[in-house]
Scaffold this motif. Structure first.
Motif, PDB file in Angstrom:
ATOM      1  N   VAL A 289     -17.915  -0.231   2.020  1.00  0.00           N
ATOM      2  CA  VAL A 289     -17.391  -1.073   3.101  1.00  0.00           C
ATOM      3  C   VAL A 289     -16.636  -2.291   2.558  1.00  0.00           C
ATOM      4  CG1 VAL A 289     -18.001  -2.470   5.102  1.00  0.00           C
ATOM      5  CG2 VAL A 289     -19.116  -0.264   4.736  1.00  0.00           C
ATOM      6  N   PRO A 290     -17.144  -2.994   1.534  1.00  0.00           N
ATOM      7  CA  PRO A 290     -16.381  -4.134   1.001  1.00  0.00           C
ATOM      8  C   PRO A 290     -15.006  -3.746   0.480  1.00  0.00           C
ATOM      9  CG  PRO A 290     -18.655  -4.232   0.261  1.00  0.00           C
ATOM     10  CD  PRO A 290     -18.483  -2.897   0.920  1.00  0.00           C
ATOM     11  N   HIS A 291     -14.870  -2.526  -0.043  1.00  0.00           N
ATOM     12  CA  HIS A 291     -13.553  -2.076  -0.506  1.00  0.00           C
ATOM     13  C   HIS A 291     -12.581  -2.008   0.667  1.00  0.00           C
ATOM     14  CE1 HIS A 291     -14.649  -0.962  -4.635  1.00  0.00           C
ATOM     15  NE2 HIS A 291     -15.809  -0.578  -4.138  1.00  0.00           N
ATOM     16  N   ARG A 292     -13.063  -1.494   1.780  1.00  0.00           N
ATOM     17  CA  ARG A 292     -12.206  -1.396   2.969  1.00  0.00           C
ATOM     18  C   ARG A 292     -11.798  -2.775   3.452  1.00  0.00           C
ATOM     19  NH1 ARG A 292     -13.365  -0.511   8.901  1.00  0.00           N
ATOM     20  NH2 ARG A 292     -11.380   0.170   9.751  1.00  0.00           N
ATOM     21  N   GLN A 293     -12.764  -3.707   3.483  1.00  0.00           N
ATOM     22  CA  GLN A 293     -12.442  -5.044   3.943  1.00  0.00           C
ATOM     23  C   GLN A 293     -11.465  -5.728   3.000  1.00  0.00           C
ATOM     24  OE1 GLN A 293     -13.397  -6.532   6.980  1.00  0.00           O
ATOM     25  NE2 GLN A 293     -11.694  -7.825   6.288  1.00  0.00           N
ATOM     26  N   MET A 294     -11.598  -5.491   1.687  1.00  0.00           N
ATOM     27  CA  MET A 294     -10.669  -6.096   0.746  1.00  0.00           C
ATOM     28  C   MET A 294      -9.245  -5.600   0.990  1.00  0.00           C
ATOM     29  SD  MET A 294     -10.565  -6.269  -3.442  1.00  0.00           S
ATOM     30  CE  MET A 294      -9.529  -4.833  -3.677  1.00  0.00           C
ATOM     31  N   VAL A 295      -9.110  -4.307   1.258  1.00  0.00           N
ATOM     32  CA  VAL A 295      -7.793  -3.745   1.564  1.00  0.00           C
ATOM     33  C   VAL A 295      -7.219  -4.403   2.809  1.00  0.00           C
ATOM     34  CG1 VAL A 295      -6.568  -1.668   2.308  1.00  0.00           C
ATOM     35  CG2 VAL A 295      -8.213  -1.532   0.430  1.00  0.00           C
ATOM     36  N   LEU A 296      -8.052  -4.584   3.809  1.00  0.00           N
ATOM     37  CA  LEU A 296      -7.598  -5.251   5.040  1.00  0.00           C
ATOM     38  C   LEU A 296      -7.155  -6.687   4.745  1.00  0.00           C
ATOM     39  CD1 LEU A 296     -10.390  -3.964   7.446  1.00  0.00           C
ATOM     40  CD2 LEU A 296      -7.959  -3.385   7.576  1.00  0.00           C
ATOM     41  N   ASN A 297      -7.876  -7.363   3.854  1.00  0.00           N
ATOM     42  CA  ASN A 297      -7.479  -8.718   3.463  1.00  0.00           C
ATOM     43  C   ASN A 297      -6.117  -8.724   2.794  1.00  0.00           C
ATOM     44  OD1 ASN A 297     -10.116  -9.235   4.291  1.00  0.00           O
ATOM     45  ND2 ASN A 297     -10.544 -10.633   2.602  1.00  0.00           N
ATOM     46  N   LEU A 298      -5.898  -7.756   1.911  1.00  0.00           N
ATOM     47  CA  LEU A 298      -4.617  -7.678   1.197  1.00  0.00           C
ATOM     48  C   LEU A 298      -3.471  -7.340   2.142  1.00  0.00           C
ATOM     49  CD1 LEU A 298      -5.758  -5.762  -2.026  1.00  0.00           C
ATOM     50  CD2 LEU A 298      -5.284  -8.211  -1.795  1.00  0.00           C
ATOM     51  N   LEU A 299      -3.797  -6.603   3.195  1.00  0.00           N
ATOM     52  CA  LEU A 299      -2.781  -6.253   4.194  1.00  0.00           C
ATOM     53  C   LEU A 299      -2.481  -7.417   5.137  1.00  0.00           C
ATOM     54  CD1 LEU A 299      -4.011  -2.670   5.137  1.00  0.00           C
ATOM     55  CD2 LEU A 299      -1.865  -3.226   3.985  1.00  0.00           C
ATOM     56  N   GLY A 300      -3.323  -8.441   5.089  1.00  0.00           N
ATOM     57  CA  GLY A 300      -3.109  -9.602   5.944  1.00  0.00           C
ATOM     58  C   GLY A 300      -3.950  -9.610   7.204  1.00  0.00           C
ATOM     59  N   TYR A 301      -4.932  -8.693   7.300  1.00  0.00           N
ATOM     60  CA  TYR A 301      -5.773  -8.613   8.495  1.00  0.00           C
ATOM     61  C   TYR A 301      -7.083  -9.375   8.310  1.00  0.00           C
ATOM     62  CZ  TYR A 301      -2.566  -4.856   9.804  1.00  0.00           C
ATOM     63  OH  TYR A 301      -1.453  -4.128  10.111  1.00  0.00           O
TER      64      TYR A 301
ATOM     65  N   THR B 245       5.303  -4.759  -2.114  1.00  0.00           N
ATOM     66  CA  THR B 245       5.817  -4.236  -0.849  1.00  0.00           C
ATOM     67  C   THR B 245       5.547  -2.741  -0.739  1.00  0.00           C
ATOM     68  OG1 THR B 245       7.568  -5.917  -0.794  1.00  0.00           O
ATOM     69  CG2 THR B 245       7.866  -3.961   0.584  1.00  0.00           C
ATOM     70  N   ASP B 246       5.810  -2.013  -1.832  1.00  0.00           N
ATOM     71  CA  ASP B 246       5.556  -0.569  -1.841  1.00  0.00           C
ATOM     72  C   ASP B 246       4.071  -0.269  -1.670  1.00  0.00           C
ATOM     73  OD1 ASP B 246       8.249  -0.189  -2.244  1.00  0.00           O
ATOM     74  OD2 ASP B 246       8.079   0.180  -4.405  1.00  0.00           O
ATOM     75  N   TRP B 247       3.231  -1.123  -2.225  1.00  0.00           N
ATOM     76  CA  TRP B 247       1.783  -0.965  -2.133  1.00  0.00           C
ATOM     77  C   TRP B 247       1.287  -1.299  -0.732  1.00  0.00           C
ATOM     78  CZ3 TRP B 247      -2.185  -4.866  -4.470  1.00  0.00           C
ATOM     79  CH2 TRP B 247      -3.472  -4.308  -4.432  1.00  0.00           C
ATOM     80  N   GLY B 248       2.005  -2.192  -0.048  1.00  0.00           N
ATOM     81  CA  GLY B 248       1.617  -2.603   1.294  1.00  0.00           C
ATOM     82  C   GLY B 248       0.787  -3.864   1.348  1.00  0.00           C
ATOM     83  N   ALA B 249       0.691  -4.564   0.201  1.00  0.00           N
ATOM     84  CA  ALA B 249      -0.125  -5.782   0.126  1.00  0.00           C
ATOM     85  C   ALA B 249       0.678  -6.974   0.653  1.00  0.00           C
ATOM     86  CB  ALA B 249      -0.591  -6.023  -1.301  1.00  0.00           C
ATOM     87  N   THR B 250       0.829  -7.033   1.953  1.00  0.00           N
ATOM     88  CA  THR B 250       1.649  -8.060   2.595  1.00  0.00           C
ATOM     89  C   THR B 250       1.169  -9.472   2.287  1.00  0.00           C
ATOM     90  OG1 THR B 250       2.068  -6.515   4.406  1.00  0.00           O
ATOM     91  CG2 THR B 250       2.579  -8.829   4.800  1.00  0.00           C
ATOM     92  N   ALA B 251      -0.144  -9.673   2.336  1.00  0.00           N
ATOM     93  CA  ALA B 251      -0.691 -11.011   2.093  1.00  0.00           C
ATOM     94  C   ALA B 251      -0.404 -11.479   0.672  1.00  0.00           C
ATOM     95  CB  ALA B 251      -2.194 -11.025   2.352  1.00  0.00           C
ATOM     96  N   LEU B 252      -0.481 -10.576  -0.288  1.00  0.00           N
ATOM     97  CA  LEU B 252      -0.194 -10.938  -1.674  1.00  0.00           C
ATOM     98  C   LEU B 252       1.288 -11.228  -1.876  1.00  0.00           C
ATOM     99  CD1 LEU B 252      -2.349  -8.629  -4.003  1.00  0.00           C
ATOM    100  CD2 LEU B 252      -2.652 -11.049  -3.463  1.00  0.00           C
ATOM    101  N   ALA B 253       2.139 -10.442  -1.235  1.00  0.00           N
ATOM    102  CA  ALA B 253       3.580 -10.667  -1.341  1.00  0.00           C
ATOM    103  C   ALA B 253       3.946 -12.038  -0.765  1.00  0.00           C
ATOM    104  CB  ALA B 253       4.342  -9.562  -0.621  1.00  0.00           C
ATOM    105  N   ASP B 254       3.343 -12.382   0.355  1.00  0.00           N
ATOM    106  CA  ASP B 254       3.594 -13.693   0.963  1.00  0.00           C
ATOM    107  C   ASP B 254       3.120 -14.817   0.051  1.00  0.00           C
ATOM    108  OD1 ASP B 254       4.656 -12.455   3.166  1.00  0.00           O
ATOM    109  OD2 ASP B 254       2.849 -12.642   4.396  1.00  0.00           O
ATOM    110  N   ARG B 255       1.957 -14.639  -0.558  1.00  0.00           N
ATOM    111  CA  ARG B 255       1.437 -15.665  -1.470  1.00  0.00           C
ATOM    112  C   ARG B 255       2.354 -15.858  -2.663  1.00  0.00           C
ATOM    113  NH1 ARG B 255      -0.261 -16.204  -6.275  1.00  0.00           N
ATOM    114  NH2 ARG B 255       0.012 -13.973  -6.629  1.00  0.00           N
ATOM    115  N   LEU B 256       2.810 -14.751  -3.252  1.00  0.00           N
ATOM    116  CA  LEU B 256       3.678 -14.843  -4.428  1.00  0.00           C
ATOM    117  C   LEU B 256       4.996 -15.523  -4.072  1.00  0.00           C
ATOM    118  CD1 LEU B 256       4.186 -14.213  -7.383  1.00  0.00           C
ATOM    119  CD2 LEU B 256       4.975 -11.932  -6.708  1.00  0.00           C
ATOM    120  N   LYS B 257       5.515 -15.217  -2.909  1.00  0.00           N
ATOM    121  CA  LYS B 257       6.768 -15.832  -2.466  1.00  0.00           C
ATOM    122  C   LYS B 257       6.614 -17.339  -2.318  1.00  0.00           C
ATOM    123  CE  LYS B 257      10.252 -15.630   1.198  1.00  0.00           C
ATOM    124  NZ  LYS B 257      10.638 -14.985   2.482  1.00  0.00           N
ATOM    125  N   ILE B 258       5.533 -17.771  -1.688  1.00  0.00           N
ATOM    126  CA  ILE B 258       5.286 -19.206  -1.490  1.00  0.00           C
ATOM    127  C   ILE B 258       5.042 -19.904  -2.814  1.00  0.00           C
ATOM    128  CG2 ILE B 258       3.670 -20.870  -0.501  1.00  0.00           C
ATOM    129  CD1 ILE B 258       3.249 -18.855   1.815  1.00  0.00           C
TER     130      ILE B 258
END
Length: 234
Positions: A12-24, A215-228
């Motif tokens: 379950v924590p793996h799933r939640q981590m993925v959701l975090n990386l997606l920005g959810y 972007t290809d991975w789908g890690a929207t939250a990480l992409a936003d962080r790197l941009k900022i």
């Protein structure tokens, strides 16, 4: 949700981590959201002595803290993780846990310069463990070894070795299909160039590559962080 004692619960924590990386997630550093509540999960896991589940939570928290540049927080979590070889030596995530534990130690060597040698030594212990897995034939850990070698060489002032190892980390993670680790290797190489000589040409190159991989991975939250984090530096 399933009882904590079921064998699937630690996933379950793996799933939640993925959701975090997606920005959810309201807080990307906390494993609380659609899949689970971090505090409740740890409470239940601790109460029934499910150390594997507890270790999974802390390992995922450390990985998130490192991804989002919160290295001091990651170092605090580091001490919450029990040695995997005594808890669950066959746990599938033991390799990634060792990678981020090692990366955290090397990052702390930059922050706590008065404890630099201690942090490097600690990080090298995790790198040595990954090296054993590589020698045993685990090709899926080869890119991890290259990335840790690059970070170690950077800290030791061995520029040529660091640049070679960053390149190998990128090449092997790409060749073996680890797009998320390719993104991480590009980001670390970008930071290397910025720290070394403010080399914005190559830093920008690796930034673009990292952003594309995220972007290809789908890690929207990480992409936003790197941009900022990169604004005004490239």
């Amino acid at each position: 949700q399933q009882p904590i004692s079921t064998p699937f619960r630690p996933q379950v924590p793996h799933r939640q981590m993925v959701l975090n990386l997606l920005g959810y997630a309201d807080d990307p550093l906390t494993l609380t959201g659609i899949a689970m509540d971090e505090g409740q999960f740890l409470k239940e896991a601790t109460a029934c002595g499910h150390q594997t589940a507890v270790n999974v939570v802390h390992s995922q928290r450390l990985e998130l803290a490192y991804y989002f540049g919160r290295y001091s927080l990651a170092s605090e979590i580091l001490d919450d993780i029990k040695p995997w070889e005594t808890v669950a030596p066959a746990y599938v995530g033991i390799y990634r846990a060792a990678l981020f534990q090692g990366l955290t130690c090397y990052a702390m060597a930059d922050i706590e310069t008065h404890r630099r040698r201690k942090w490097i030594k600690r990080g090298t212990a995790f790198m040595s463990q990954i090296q054993k897995w590589v020698k045993a034939g685990n090709v899926n850990t080869l890119h991890m070894l290259h990335l840790l070698r690059a970070e170690q060489a950077r800290l030791q002032g061995k520029a040529a070795v660091a640049e070679k190892e960053y390149g190998e980390a990128i090449a092997t993670s790409s060749r073996n299909g680890f797009i998320h680790d390719r993104a991480l290797a590009h980001e670390r190489f970008m930071l290397y160039h910025l720290k070394k000589s403010d080399d914005t040409y190559w830093a920008r190159h690796h930034y673009d590559k990292a952003m594309q991989a995220l972007t290809d991975w789908g890690a929207t939250a990480l992409a936003d962080r790197l941009k900022i984090a990169s604004e005004g530096r490239l």
